[in-house]
Design an enzyme around this catalytic site. Sequence first.
Site, PDB file in Angstrom:
ATOM      1  N   ASN A 224       6.794 -13.949   1.790  1.00 46.37           N
ATOM      2  CA  ASN A 224       6.013 -13.736   0.782  1.00 46.37           C
ATOM      3  C   ASN A 224       6.462 -14.685  -0.448  1.00 46.37           C
ATOM      4  OD1 ASN A 224       7.861 -11.836  -0.746  1.00 46.37           O
ATOM      5  ND2 ASN A 224       7.549 -10.764   0.951  1.00 46.37           N
ATOM      6  N   PHE A 342       8.888   0.197  -6.647  1.00 40.34           N
ATOM      7  CA  PHE A 342       7.823  -0.809  -7.023  1.00 40.34           C
ATOM      8  C   PHE A 342       6.355  -0.775  -6.442  1.00 40.34           C
ATOM      9  CE2 PHE A 342       9.558  -3.866 -10.103  1.00 40.34           C
ATOM     10  CZ  PHE A 342      10.640  -3.217 -10.404  1.00 40.34           C
TER      11      PHE A 342
HETATM   12  O1  PMT Z   1      10.750 -11.348  -6.975  1.00 38.71           O
HETATM   13  P1  PMT Z   1      10.073 -11.910  -8.121  1.00 38.71           P
HETATM   14  O2  PMT Z   1       9.393 -12.940  -7.896  1.00 38.71           O
HETATM   15  O3  PMT Z   1      10.648 -11.635  -9.483  1.00 38.71           O
HETATM   16  O4  PMT Z   1       8.578 -10.686  -8.204  1.00 38.71           O
HETATM   17  C1  PMT Z   1       8.821  -9.589  -8.632  1.00 38.71           C
HETATM   18  C2  PMT Z   1       7.827  -8.595  -7.539  1.00 38.71           C
HETATM   19  C3  PMT Z   1       6.384  -9.006  -7.841  1.00 38.71           C
HETATM   20  C4  PMT Z   1       8.241  -8.716  -6.160  1.00 38.71           C
HETATM   21  C5  PMT Z   1       8.222  -6.946  -7.834  1.00 38.71           C
HETATM   22  O5  PMT Z   1       8.020  -6.764  -9.244  1.00 38.71           O
HETATM   23  C6  PMT Z   1       7.555  -6.069  -6.975  1.00 38.71           C
HETATM   24  O6  PMT Z   1       6.484  -5.739  -7.272  1.00 38.71           O
HETATM   25  N1  PMT Z   1       8.415  -5.828  -5.772  1.00 38.71           N
HETATM   26  C7  PMT Z   1       7.725  -4.845  -4.994  1.00 38.71           C
HETATM   27  C8  PMT Z   1       7.025  -5.618  -4.046  1.00 38.71           C
HETATM   28  C9  PMT Z   1       6.310  -4.866  -2.914  1.00 38.71           C
HETATM   29  O7  PMT Z   1       6.704  -5.040  -1.655  1.00 38.71           O
HETATM   30  O8  PMT Z   1       5.435  -3.938  -3.106  1.00 38.71           O
HETATM   31  P2  PMT Z   1       4.601  -2.847  -2.272  1.00 38.71           P
HETATM   32  O9  PMT Z   1       3.562  -2.327  -3.179  1.00 38.71           O
HETATM   33  O10 PMT Z   1       4.256  -3.729  -1.047  1.00 38.71           O
HETATM   34  O11 PMT Z   1       5.504  -1.741  -1.886  1.00 38.71           O
HETATM   35  C10 PMT Z   1       5.920  -0.808  -2.495  1.00 38.71           C
HETATM   36  C11 PMT Z   1       7.242  -0.406  -2.364  1.00 38.71           C
HETATM   37  O12 PMT Z   1       7.659   0.127  -1.091  1.00 38.71           O
HETATM   38  C12 PMT Z   1       8.276  -1.428  -3.086  1.00 38.71           C
HETATM   39  O13 PMT Z   1       9.307  -0.897  -3.678  1.00 38.71           O
HETATM   40  C13 PMT Z   1       8.860  -2.019  -1.839  1.00 38.71           C
HETATM   41  O14 PMT Z   1      10.114  -2.581  -1.943  1.00 38.71           O
HETATM   42  C14 PMT Z   1       8.882  -0.793  -0.856  1.00 38.71           C
HETATM   43  N2  PMT Z   1       8.627  -1.290   0.668  1.00 38.71           N
HETATM   44  C15 PMT Z   1       7.583  -1.830   1.097  1.00 38.71           C
HETATM   45  C16 PMT Z   1       7.247  -2.247   2.342  1.00 38.71           C
HETATM   46  C17 PMT Z   1       8.210  -1.900   3.124  1.00 38.71           C
HETATM   47  N3  PMT Z   1       7.950  -2.385   4.564  1.00 38.71           N
HETATM   48  N4  PMT Z   1       9.357  -1.238   2.892  1.00 38.71           N
HETATM   49  C18 PMT Z   1       9.611  -0.943   1.572  1.00 38.71           C
HETATM   50  O15 PMT Z   1      10.600  -0.466   1.241  1.00 38.71           O
END
Ligand code: PMT
Length: 416
Positions: A224, A342
């Site tokens: 990603n 996040f």
């Molecule tokens: O890295 P950069 O280029 O600086 O960009 C920053 C960012 C956009 C990546 C950051 O600000 C951000 O939003 N990070 C979370 C990205 C994400 O995976 O979001 P999500 O909405 O899909 O997931 C929600 C949360 O669950 C996140 O805290 C993620 O770490 C966690 N997750 C998601 C999927 C998974 N299988 N396991 C997880 O722990």
Amino acid sequence: MDGPRLSAAPLDPAAPLRGATVVVGVGGGIAAYKACELVRLLDKAGAKVWVTMTRRATKFVSPLTFQALSGRPVFTDLFSLTEEASIGHIQLADRADLVILAPASANLIARLAAGMADDAVTSVVLATKAPVLLAPSMNVNMWSHPLTQRNVQTLAALPHISIVGPGDGFLACRWVGPGRLADPADIVEAAASLRTPQDLRGRRLVVSAGPTQEALDPARYLGNRSSGKMGLALALAARRRGAQVSLVLGPTAQVPPPGVEVVNVTTALQMQAALAERVPGADAVIMAAAVADFRPRQVAPQKLKRSRLGGELTLELVSNPDLLAELGHARGDERRPLLVGFAAETEDVVRNAQEKLAKKRCDLVVGNDVSAPGIGFGADDNAVVIVGDGGVVATIAGSKLVVAHGILDQVVARLG
Ligand code: PMT
């Protein structure tokens, strides 16, 4: 002596050296040439830099070089009418927000430990109430000599003196071992920490950052757009605020900040294993990583060839574990460690962040709109809304370092 004086310049956690008066005292040693880079970096960070030099230091680098780099007169002689006329050394000591001694030679350290004020550098150190950062540099045997070690301990025991380095490696005297001046960037980072409120001292934080990559074959992966910048900014800010930081980092071109433990991972499963090792006993976990939700059921042992596939390829994906949800559900009712997730969204940021807060049993979720231009994936800036149990607790926009400090303010408030 009582504790160090509070800074006269206003503190900005995201730019702690901006506007600060920093006196650099250059000792006599070959590493004096590296103090040129230090002055340049401090100037770039917005500090007002004044340089003082020992007589021996002037044998290695000309005061003119430092004058050109700092844009200010250089102090080499306590009794020079011209130097003292521009600003007296006592005035300089009073005005300093921070004094950095680099390189701090064995001789300079010994004179300071003996309380001497026999030149411009030692006089400023004795007269100042500002914090003093010592960056030693010398021959390995001089460094390990019991007299030097005793002197260093005498200085380190003072509440306003901190030490950065020395590093280990090849020395100019052809010996190998401890004695190298700390990297100028690391000295600047140590200076930035000294100018940052230490409200996370004694805390241990785990931060995840960057993308994960899920292999398809030896040449290709599913990934990603995460650059890791947001997570790295969080690690840097937490370190500066005094925390011990473990950074679980997916593949990225970014350079991690100094002073943090970096655990490099590639896949979601590796990140899961790294978190399982680091999270127990942590005070807070911040999941900024963009973890892949799916991975290929099978990784092809050889490169997938178009000719063998007949023009079409159907991938079968299996779910990766939700690492954040696992951490949330594994916590007992005391809800420790504090858990910050996040939410990368393209619509309804607040509602989606609130849903993730409940579903993943987090204390805080930082929502960001990753479809907006100039923020989110890969950008230097971000704009976030932080939600907690009571709804929206903060909205922050700015550089990722500004946003990181805003998130940490919320963490500090909840850690108590
Ligand atoms: O890295 P950069 O280029 O600086 O960009 C920053 C960012 C956009 C990546 C950051 O600000 C951000 O939003 N990070 C979370 C990205 C994400 O995976 O979001 P999500 O909405 O899909 O997931 C929600 C949360 O669950 C996140 O805290 C993620 O770490 C966690 N997750 C998601 C999927 C998974 N299988 N396991 C997880 O722990």
